[in-house]
Write a protein that holds these residues in place. Structure first.
Motif, PDB file in Angstrom:
ATOM      1  N   ASP A  17      28.224  73.542  36.776  1.00  0.00           N
ATOM      2  CA  ASP A  17      29.162  73.002  35.787  1.00  0.00           C
ATOM      3  C   ASP A  17      28.706  71.634  35.284  1.00  0.00           C
ATOM      4  OD1 ASP A  17      30.725  75.249  36.257  1.00  0.00           O
ATOM      5  OD2 ASP A  17      32.113  74.194  37.588  1.00  0.00           O
ATOM      6  N   LEU A  18      28.091  70.850  36.179  1.00  0.00           N
ATOM      7  CA  LEU A  18      27.635  69.500  35.820  1.00  0.00           C
ATOM      8  C   LEU A  18      26.195  69.477  35.335  1.00  0.00           C
ATOM      9  CD1 LEU A  18      29.277  67.588  38.813  1.00  0.00           C
ATOM     10  CD2 LEU A  18      30.040  67.625  36.418  1.00  0.00           C
ATOM     11  N   ASN A  19      25.631  70.669  35.128  1.00  0.00           N
ATOM     12  CA  ASN A  19      24.260  70.826  34.605  1.00  0.00           C
ATOM     13  C   ASN A  19      23.187  70.215  35.497  1.00  0.00           C
ATOM     14  OD1 ASN A  19      25.042  72.281  32.252  1.00  0.00           O
ATOM     15  ND2 ASN A  19      25.697  70.339  31.352  1.00  0.00           N
ATOM     16  N   PHE A  20      23.398  70.267  36.817  1.00  0.00           N
ATOM     17  CA  PHE A  20      22.364  69.806  37.751  1.00  0.00           C
ATOM     18  C   PHE A  20      21.178  70.775  37.694  1.00  0.00           C
ATOM     19  CE2 PHE A  20      23.961  66.759  41.134  1.00  0.00           C
ATOM     20  CZ  PHE A  20      25.012  66.289  40.377  1.00  0.00           C
ATOM     21  N   PRO A  21      19.963  70.252  37.737  1.00  0.00           N
ATOM     22  CA  PRO A  21      18.826  71.162  37.898  1.00  0.00           C
ATOM     23  C   PRO A  21      18.897  71.781  39.289  1.00  0.00           C
ATOM     24  CG  PRO A  21      18.099  68.871  37.955  1.00  0.00           C
ATOM     25  CD  PRO A  21      19.567  68.862  37.657  1.00  0.00           C
ATOM     26  N   ASP A  22      18.459  73.021  39.442  1.00  0.00           N
ATOM     27  CA  ASP A  22      18.476  73.726  40.724  1.00  0.00           C
ATOM     28  C   ASP A  22      19.880  73.765  41.318  1.00  0.00           C
ATOM     29  OD1 ASP A  22      15.686  74.146  40.605  1.00  0.00           O
ATOM     30  OD2 ASP A  22      15.338  72.161  41.466  1.00  0.00           O
ATOM     31  N   ALA A  23      20.862  74.109  40.489  1.00  0.00           N
ATOM     32  CA  ALA A  23      22.261  74.102  40.905  1.00  0.00           C
ATOM     33  C   ALA A  23      22.514  75.019  42.098  1.00  0.00           C
ATOM     34  CB  ALA A  23      23.155  74.503  39.729  1.00  0.00           C
ATOM     35  N   GLU A  24      21.893  76.189  42.137  1.00  0.00           N
ATOM     36  CA  GLU A  24      22.116  77.127  43.241  1.00  0.00           C
ATOM     37  C   GLU A  24      21.606  76.545  44.555  1.00  0.00           C
ATOM     38  OE1 GLU A  24      23.825  80.007  43.335  1.00  0.00           O
ATOM     39  OE2 GLU A  24      24.366  79.634  41.244  1.00  0.00           O
ATOM     40  N   ALA A  25      20.421  75.943  44.529  1.00  0.00           N
ATOM     41  CA  ALA A  25      19.872  75.328  45.742  1.00  0.00           C
ATOM     42  C   ALA A  25      20.752  74.167  46.189  1.00  0.00           C
ATOM     43  CB  ALA A  25      18.438  74.860  45.505  1.00  0.00           C
ATOM     44  N   HIS A  26      21.255  73.407  45.243  1.00  0.00           N
ATOM     45  CA  HIS A  26      22.096  72.258  45.587  1.00  0.00           C
ATOM     46  C   HIS A  26      23.412  72.723  46.211  1.00  0.00           C
ATOM     47  CE1 HIS A  26      21.969  67.927  45.321  1.00  0.00           C
ATOM     48  NE2 HIS A  26      23.256  67.917  45.058  1.00  0.00           N
ATOM     49  N   LEU A  27      23.984  73.811  45.696  1.00  0.00           N
ATOM     50  CA  LEU A  27      25.212  74.354  46.273  1.00  0.00           C
ATOM     51  C   LEU A  27      24.956  74.842  47.698  1.00  0.00           C
ATOM     52  CD1 LEU A  27      28.172  75.201  46.067  1.00  0.00           C
ATOM     53  CD2 LEU A  27      27.385  77.367  45.067  1.00  0.00           C
ATOM     54  N   LEU A  28      23.836  75.522  47.916  1.00  0.00           N
ATOM     55  CA  LEU A  28      23.489  75.987  49.261  1.00  0.00           C
ATOM     56  C   LEU A  28      23.366  74.805  50.223  1.00  0.00           C
ATOM     57  CD1 LEU A  28      22.650  78.102  51.345  1.00  0.00           C
ATOM     58  CD2 LEU A  28      20.333  77.979  50.390  1.00  0.00           C
ATOM     59  N   LYS A  29      22.675  73.761  49.800  1.00  0.00           N
ATOM     60  CA  LYS A  29      22.542  72.569  50.645  1.00  0.00           C
ATOM     61  C   LYS A  29      23.912  71.967  50.949  1.00  0.00           C
ATOM     62  CE  LYS A  29      18.031  71.165  48.871  1.00  0.00           C
ATOM     63  NZ  LYS A  29      17.302  70.054  48.227  1.00  0.00           N
ATOM     64  N   ALA A  30      24.769  71.892  49.942  1.00  0.00           N
ATOM     65  CA  ALA A  30      26.112  71.328  50.142  1.00  0.00           C
ATOM     66  C   ALA A  30      26.892  72.153  51.162  1.00  0.00           C
ATOM     67  CB  ALA A  30      26.869  71.268  48.811  1.00  0.00           C
ATOM     68  N   GLN A  31      26.784  73.471  51.083  1.00  0.00           N
ATOM     69  CA  GLN A  31      27.486  74.333  52.034  1.00  0.00           C
ATOM     70  C   GLN A  31      26.941  74.133  53.447  1.00  0.00           C
ATOM     71  OE1 GLN A  31      26.668  77.948  49.874  1.00  0.00           O
ATOM     72  NE2 GLN A  31      28.741  78.022  49.029  1.00  0.00           N
ATOM     73  N   LEU A  32      25.622  74.031  53.585  1.00  0.00           N
ATOM     74  CA  LEU A  32      25.018  73.823  54.899  1.00  0.00           C
ATOM     75  C   LEU A  32      25.388  72.460  55.474  1.00  0.00           C
ATOM     76  CD1 LEU A  32      21.498  75.379  54.251  1.00  0.00           C
ATOM     77  CD2 LEU A  32      23.312  76.333  55.703  1.00  0.00           C
ATOM     78  N   VAL A  33      25.361  71.426  54.646  1.00  0.00           N
ATOM     79  CA  VAL A  33      25.729  70.088  55.115  1.00  0.00           C
ATOM     80  C   VAL A  33      27.202  70.067  55.505  1.00  0.00           C
ATOM     81  CG1 VAL A  33      26.026  67.673  54.415  1.00  0.00           C
ATOM     82  CG2 VAL A  33      23.884  68.860  53.908  1.00  0.00           C
ATOM     83  N   SER A  34      28.038  70.814  54.798  1.00  0.00           N
ATOM     84  CA  SER A  34      29.453  70.906  55.166  1.00  0.00           C
ATOM     85  C   SER A  34      29.591  71.515  56.561  1.00  0.00           C
ATOM     86  CB  SER A  34      30.199  71.757  54.132  1.00  0.00           C
ATOM     87  OG  SER A  34      31.541  71.924  54.519  1.00  0.00           O
ATOM     88  N   ARG A  35      28.800  72.549  56.862  1.00  0.00           N
ATOM     89  CA  ARG A  35      28.831  73.142  58.208  1.00  0.00           C
ATOM     90  C   ARG A  35      28.328  72.139  59.242  1.00  0.00           C
ATOM     91  NH1 ARG A  35      30.148  76.101  54.611  1.00  0.00           N
ATOM     92  NH2 ARG A  35      30.653  78.292  54.783  1.00  0.00           N
ATOM     93  N   MET A  36      27.336  71.352  58.850  1.00  0.00           N
ATOM     94  CA  MET A  36      26.810  70.331  59.751  1.00  0.00           C
ATOM     95  C   MET A  36      27.901  69.299  60.049  1.00  0.00           C
ATOM     96  SD  MET A  36      23.156  68.384  59.360  1.00  0.00           S
ATOM     97  CE  MET A  36      23.635  66.969  58.441  1.00  0.00           C
ATOM     98  N   GLN A  37      28.617  68.870  59.029  1.00  0.00           N
ATOM     99  CA  GLN A  37      29.697  67.902  59.213  1.00  0.00           C
ATOM    100  C   GLN A  37      30.792  68.482  60.108  1.00  0.00           C
ATOM    101  OE1 GLN A  37      31.353  66.376  55.574  1.00  0.00           O
ATOM    102  NE2 GLN A  37      32.238  64.626  56.633  1.00  0.00           N
ATOM    103  N   ASP A  38      31.139  69.756  59.900  1.00  0.00           N
ATOM    104  CA  ASP A  38      32.139  70.416  60.750  1.00  0.00           C
ATOM    105  C   ASP A  38      31.690  70.429  62.206  1.00  0.00           C
ATOM    106  OD1 ASP A  38      33.653  70.923  58.480  1.00  0.00           O
ATOM    107  OD2 ASP A  38      33.033  73.031  58.332  1.00  0.00           O
ATOM    108  N   THR A  39      30.414  70.732  62.432  1.00  0.00           N
ATOM    109  CA  THR A  39      29.870  70.808  63.796  1.00  0.00           C
ATOM    110  C   THR A  39      29.877  69.442  64.461  1.00  0.00           C
ATOM    111  OG1 THR A  39      28.492  72.695  63.171  1.00  0.00           O
ATOM    112  CG2 THR A  39      27.856  71.483  65.162  1.00  0.00           C
ATOM    113  N   ILE A  40      29.464  68.422  63.734  1.00  0.00           N
ATOM    114  CA  ILE A  40      29.466  67.060  64.273  1.00  0.00           C
ATOM    115  C   ILE A  40      30.889  66.653  64.646  1.00  0.00           C
ATOM    116  CG2 ILE A  40      29.116  64.624  63.638  1.00  0.00           C
ATOM    117  CD1 ILE A  40      26.674  65.625  61.960  1.00  0.00           C
ATOM    118  N   SER A  41      31.832  66.977  63.777  1.00  0.00           N
ATOM    119  CA  SER A  41      33.232  66.654  64.031  1.00  0.00           C
ATOM    120  C   SER A  41      33.776  67.449  65.217  1.00  0.00           C
ATOM    121  CB  SER A  41      34.053  66.940  62.770  1.00  0.00           C
ATOM    122  OG  SER A  41      35.407  66.674  62.992  1.00  0.00           O
TER     123      SER A  41
END
Length: 110
Positions: A17-41
């Motif tokens: 939506d924000l016209n980021f290059p490699d939007a799909e890869a960025h979304l995947l990274k965001a989802q993985l980092v979210s899981r990382m944050q959940d695990t740390i918490s």
């Protein structure tokens, strides 16, 4: 699609939506980092402890958890997750067909 008030409906990926290059890869990274944050918490780890476990500095952990992970590869994030005790499964599927057997990355012993 934009409505009469100028509001546009999301494509389902904020980075697209924000016209980021490699939007799909960025979304995947965001989802993985979210899981990382959940695990740390869930494990009640400090960022310093998480850094020691993952082999990443505390400032780098902090940056990633704040959404600054563009320069970090998906593979590296998955490796951090396994070091934090998470199993990671990757499923590959051709459209309209049954998925191949998942690729499984086991959590590394603490």
């Amino acid at each position: 699609m934009t409505d009469d008030n100028g509001v546009r409906e999301s494509a389902g990926n904020i980075f697209e939506d924000l016209n980021f290059p490699d939007a799909e890869a960025h979304l995947l990274k965001a989802q993985l980092v979210s899981r990382m944050q959940d695990t740390i918490s869930d494990r009640k780890l400090s960022q310093s402890e998480a850094g020691r476990i993952t082999g990443v500095s505390q400032p780098d952990i902090s940056r990633m958890l704040k959404g600054q992970f563009r320069d970090v590869s998906v593979e590296r994030i998955m490796r951090m997750l396994t070091r934090l005790g998470c199993d990671v499964d990757i499923t590959v599927q051709q459209r309209g067909r049954e998925p191949f057997a998942p690729i499984h990355l086991e959590a590394l012993p603490a």
